[in-house]
Structures are given as structure tokens and as C-alpha cells.
Design a protein around this motif. Structure first.
Motif, PDB file in Angstrom:
ATOM      1  N   PHE A   1       1.908   8.136  -6.434  1.00 39.10           N
ATOM      2  CA  PHE A   1       1.149   9.360  -6.683  1.00 39.10           C
ATOM      3  C   PHE A   1       2.055  10.591  -6.613  1.00 39.10           C
ATOM      4  O   PHE A   1       2.013  11.450  -7.494  1.00 39.10           O
ATOM      5  N   MET A   2       2.849  10.678  -5.568  1.00 41.14           N
ATOM      6  CA  MET A   2       3.684  11.873  -5.402  1.00 41.14           C
ATOM      7  C   MET A   2       4.755  11.974  -6.480  1.00 41.14           C
ATOM      8  O   MET A   2       5.042  13.069  -6.971  1.00 41.14           O
ATOM      9  N   ILE A   3       5.350  10.858  -6.856  1.00 43.60           N
ATOM     10  CA  ILE A   3       6.343  10.907  -7.929  1.00 43.60           C
ATOM     11  C   ILE A   3       5.669  11.310  -9.232  1.00 43.60           C
ATOM     12  O   ILE A   3       6.161  12.190  -9.949  1.00 43.60           O
TER      13      ILE A   3
ATOM     14  N   ILE B   1       0.952  -0.001  -6.836  1.00 44.18           N
ATOM     15  CA  ILE B   1       0.226  -0.985  -6.028  1.00 44.18           C
ATOM     16  C   ILE B   1      -0.003  -2.267  -6.826  1.00 44.18           C
ATOM     17  O   ILE B   1       0.198  -3.371  -6.312  1.00 44.18           O
ATOM     18  N   ALA B   2      -0.395  -2.118  -8.083  1.00 47.76           N
ATOM     19  CA  ALA B   2      -0.687  -3.310  -8.898  1.00 47.76           C
ATOM     20  C   ALA B   2       0.568  -4.149  -9.130  1.00 47.76           C
ATOM     21  O   ALA B   2       0.533  -5.381  -8.965  1.00 47.76           O
ATOM     22  N   LEU B   3       1.664  -3.511  -9.505  1.00 44.79           N
ATOM     23  CA  LEU B   3       2.887  -4.270  -9.789  1.00 44.79           C
ATOM     24  C   LEU B   3       3.471  -4.906  -8.533  1.00 44.79           C
ATOM     25  O   LEU B   3       3.853  -6.084  -8.544  1.00 44.79           O
ATOM     26  N   SER B   4       3.541  -4.139  -7.450  1.00 40.86           N
ATOM     27  CA  SER B   4       4.106  -4.709  -6.224  1.00 40.86           C
ATOM     28  C   SER B   4       3.182  -5.782  -5.658  1.00 40.86           C
ATOM     29  O   SER B   4       3.647  -6.833  -5.206  1.00 40.86           O
TER      30      SER B   4
ATOM     31  N   LEU C   1       0.818  -1.219   0.000  1.00 40.35           N
ATOM     32  CA  LEU C   1       0.000   0.000   0.000  1.00 40.35           C
ATOM     33  C   LEU C   1       0.845   1.260   0.000  1.00 40.35           C
ATOM     34  O   LEU C   1       0.399   2.305  -0.464  1.00 40.35           O
ATOM     35  N   ASP C   2       2.074   1.180   0.472  1.00 36.68           N
ATOM     36  CA  ASP C   2       2.946   2.347   0.466  1.00 36.68           C
ATOM     37  C   ASP C   2       3.351   2.757  -0.953  1.00 36.68           C
ATOM     38  O   ASP C   2       3.780   3.881  -1.176  1.00 36.68           O
ATOM     39  N   PHE C   3       3.200   1.852  -1.913  1.00 39.06           N
ATOM     40  CA  PHE C   3       3.473   2.219  -3.296  1.00 39.06           C
ATOM     41  C   PHE C   3       2.443   3.216  -3.826  1.00 39.06           C
ATOM     42  O   PHE C   3       2.706   3.922  -4.790  1.00 39.06           O
ATOM     43  N   GLY C   4       1.273   3.273  -3.199  1.00 41.88           N
ATOM     44  CA  GLY C   4       0.247   4.232  -3.614  1.00 41.88           C
ATOM     45  C   GLY C   4       0.692   5.676  -3.423  1.00 41.88           C
ATOM     46  O   GLY C   4       0.784   6.437  -4.397  1.00 41.88           O
ATOM     47  N   PRO C   5       0.984   6.091  -2.190  1.00 44.48           N
ATOM     48  CA  PRO C   5       1.438   7.469  -2.001  1.00 44.48           C
ATOM     49  C   PRO C   5       2.760   7.765  -2.718  1.00 44.48           C
ATOM     50  O   PRO C   5       2.952   8.860  -3.257  1.00 44.48           O
TER      51      PRO C   5
ATOM     52  N   VAL D   1      -2.081   9.549 -10.346  1.00 43.85           N
ATOM     53  CA  VAL D   1      -3.000   8.415 -10.206  1.00 43.85           C
ATOM     54  C   VAL D   1      -2.441   7.194 -10.936  1.00 43.85           C
ATOM     55  O   VAL D   1      -2.461   6.076 -10.403  1.00 43.85           O
ATOM     56  N   ALA D   2      -1.912   7.410 -12.131  1.00 43.13           N
ATOM     57  CA  ALA D   2      -1.318   6.295 -12.880  1.00 43.13           C
ATOM     58  C   ALA D   2      -0.142   5.686 -12.118  1.00 43.13           C
ATOM     59  O   ALA D   2       0.005   4.461 -12.061  1.00 43.13           O
ATOM     60  N   GLY D   3       0.686   6.525 -11.522  1.00 40.45           N
ATOM     61  CA  GLY D   3       1.825   6.037 -10.741  1.00 40.45           C
ATOM     62  C   GLY D   3       1.387   5.235  -9.528  1.00 40.45           C
ATOM     63  O   GLY D   3       1.967   4.200  -9.204  1.00 40.45           O
ATOM     64  N   ALA D   4       0.343   5.718  -8.843  1.00 49.06           N
ATOM     65  CA  ALA D   4      -0.160   5.008  -7.659  1.00 49.06           C
ATOM     66  C   ALA D   4      -0.740   3.652  -8.034  1.00 49.06           C
ATOM     67  O   ALA D   4      -0.438   2.635  -7.400  1.00 49.06           O
TER      68      ALA D   4
END
Length: 152
Positions: free
Chosen positions: A53-55, A105-108, A46-50, A98-101
Motif C-alpha cells: 500500500f505505501m509503495i 499479499i496474494a503473491l506472497s 500480511l506485512d506485504f499489505g502495508p 490498494v492494488a499494491g497491497a
């Protein structure tokens, strides 16, 4: 300066900044413990979400705003071509965020589900976060800059 040269230079800067920020946020969230929990609230996946998004947001907004200013002042040349990215800088930044988040999450999540892991050793977890930050900045920054620099 030509548009492509500007994009290459700013992409390198974005990669360095986002990789360093990925390391700092990883340390802030997970510290330097022996292992990192994969699932659940506050877990690795879940940490891949923020992070994503921020990146995605910042690798689009900051270089895009700087490119817009440089383009207006005539210090860089526009590029030819077209893009499917939104024309507005803020909308483009949010879309990339949004695409990055979602991608993070999906890949990890997919990779760690296949691996069947509930915990990750600290070093591999950190290195994967750094690789994700590096790769996302390397993909999003040039795409966002190109969209900003296309002659309209």
C-alpha cells in the motif's frame, strides 16, 4: 526535458527510495532474527499489505505531484496517449496503494502456501521484500507518471 526521459529518471529514483525503505521497514518489523514467521498477525505475508500500500501510494503521489509542478512550469513536456488510471492524483495514489497491497499479499501468500513454509530464513525473506519493493516501484511509478503527464 521530454516526458519519457522524465519518467525514466523519476522511476529510477523511486526504485532506489522504495527499495531502501523496504529494507528499513523489514528491519524495524522483523529485526535480524534467524527466521521470520510466515503466517499470522505480524507475519511475513500480511506485512506485504502495508508495504504494498505505501509503495503504491507514495510511488504515485510524490512523483505525480512533482511532475504536475514541472508540467505547469513548462520544464517537462506532456506525453501523448491515454490511461485507465484515475485522473485525480489522490484517487490514483490510493488505487495504486490498494492494488499494491492486494498484489503483495496474494503473491506472497500463494507462493508460500505452495512452498508449505511456516518460517523463512532471514536473508531470503529480506531479499524477497527488497525485490517486491523494487518491482512494485518499477511498475507503478512510470504508470502513475504517465497518467499525470498525459496532455489533457
Amino acid at each position: 526535458m521530454t516526458g519519457p526521459a522524465y519518467i525514466r529518471r523519476e522511476t529510477r529514483v523511486s526504485i532506489v527510495i522504495n527499495t531502501v525503505l523496504s529494507a528499513l521497514f523489514f528491519l524495524a518489523v522483523f529485526g535480524n532474527s534467524a527466521s521470520v514467521p510466515v503466517w499470522g498477525s505480524g507475519g511475513y505475508v500480511l506485512d506485504f499489505g502495508p508495504q504494498g500500500f505505501m509503495i503504491g501510494l507514495m510511488a504515485t503521489l510524490v512523483p505525480g505531484a512533482l511532475a504536475r509542478r514541472a508540467l505547469r512550469s513548462g520544464t517537462i513536456d506532456p506525453v501523448r496517449g491515454s490511461t485507465r488510471m484515475p485522473r485525480g492524483l489522490l484517487l490514483r495514489g490510493v488505487s495504486c496503494g490498494v492494488a499494491g497491497a492486494v498484489a503483495g499479499i496474494a503473491l506472497s501468500g500463494a507462493g508460500l502456501t505452495l512452498a508449505g513454509l511456516a518460517q523463512l530464513p532471514w536473508w531470503p525473506a529480506l531479499l524477497a521484500k527488497l525485490a517486491f519493493g523494487f518491482a512494485l516501484a518499477a511498475l507503478i511509478t512510470p504508470a502513475g507518471l504517465r497518467a499525470e503527464l498525459i496532455a489533457r
